[in-house]
Design an enzyme around this catalytic site. Sequence first.
Site: not given
Ligand code: F6P
Length: 359
Positions: A10, A73, A115, A137, A139, A141, A183
């Site tokens: 992401g 992906r 990660d 990220t 997040d 994390d 997440r």
């Molecule tokens: O890891 C970053 C993040 O924005 C998370 O907080 C969230 O759960 C996820 O990616 C959403 O991913 P996508 O854009 O693939 O829906």
Amino acid sequence: MRIAISTGGGDAPGLNAVIRAVVLSAHTRGWQTYGIRRGYGGLLGDDGVMSLTPDKVRGITHLGGTILGTTNRGNPFRWVVRAADGTESELDRSDDLVAAFHASGFEALISIGGDGSLKIAYDLHRKGLPVVGIPKTIDNDVSGTLATFGFDTAVSTATEAIDKLHSTTESHERVMVVELMGRDAGWIALHSGIAASADVILLPEIPFDIAKVCAKIVAREQAGRHFSIVVVGEGARPLDGQALVLERRAAGTVDRLGGIGSLVARGIAERTGKETRSLVLGHLQRGGSPTTFDRLLALRFGAAAVRAVADRAFGVMIGFNPPTLARVPLQDVIGRPKRVPLDSDTVLTARALGISLGD
Ligand code: F6P
């Protein structure tokens, strides 16, 4: 020296700042930088590789997103192949990637990711690629670093959004539930919830009791505060339940979380009788211009990664370890997601301010 750079997973505000810092630091040393398009796709026959000269990175520090593109992906070890009839299967294309990397004459790979992408970077390093990782990220994390870039911007966006919800929630004497990203880690919810004076903050790290959440709202009611703001991390779960998965995704990728905010809102409305609304802030948290903190962190990460390449320090991630930047072995980072410690000063601060954590 030819170095390659890739952005995977992401996106997060600050990616372009890292790219700029890598390109300019490399240029200063007389090296050339190439950007792999869409994660690793550019080396696997998808869109190619772009030459990144200083001209190409002019004026991008403040821009969100990534000029290279990214994908969730793009794992070369589990490459998804789509047949004409729409069915999908997986193929390990890591050897193709290693061969394409060497055929392009690259001598180092700077991999910017969370990660998942750092795990891929580590696996590629074990196959012989000279890799330096940079933690990205919203997040926050990733282990081995006090902060990832993108987190500060996401927290600022969430804080501003909750600030805006305050006035309308108070005017209508409602309860407002805001679901935030992150997440399985509650960093965004905790930091923005405290900064924006939320009344309840629910984190994935602390399973919540809906009765305790409602008790806080009722206590505020009795004290003449006829509105409440509830912040919920998307991975939060009730004491007797699981985190809610909105969409199951292909093996090798992470499922999409979501829906806990509306579940909590329903529980509050049923138990307190208060008009309760919920809102999912979603990808707004990933967009926009990086904050000054994130720009600087991203630029420092990029410059430090090039210094690591110059020292031939591979198989490491650049970590923010104030006041310096550290080189942390990738094997010490992956598979150890960083969660909010329950005894952290920030959690203690929330409790001291009277914020309910639902426990
Ligand atoms: O890891 C970053 C993040 O924005 C998370 O907080 C969230 O759960 C996820 O990616 C959403 O991913 P996508 O854009 O693939 O829906």
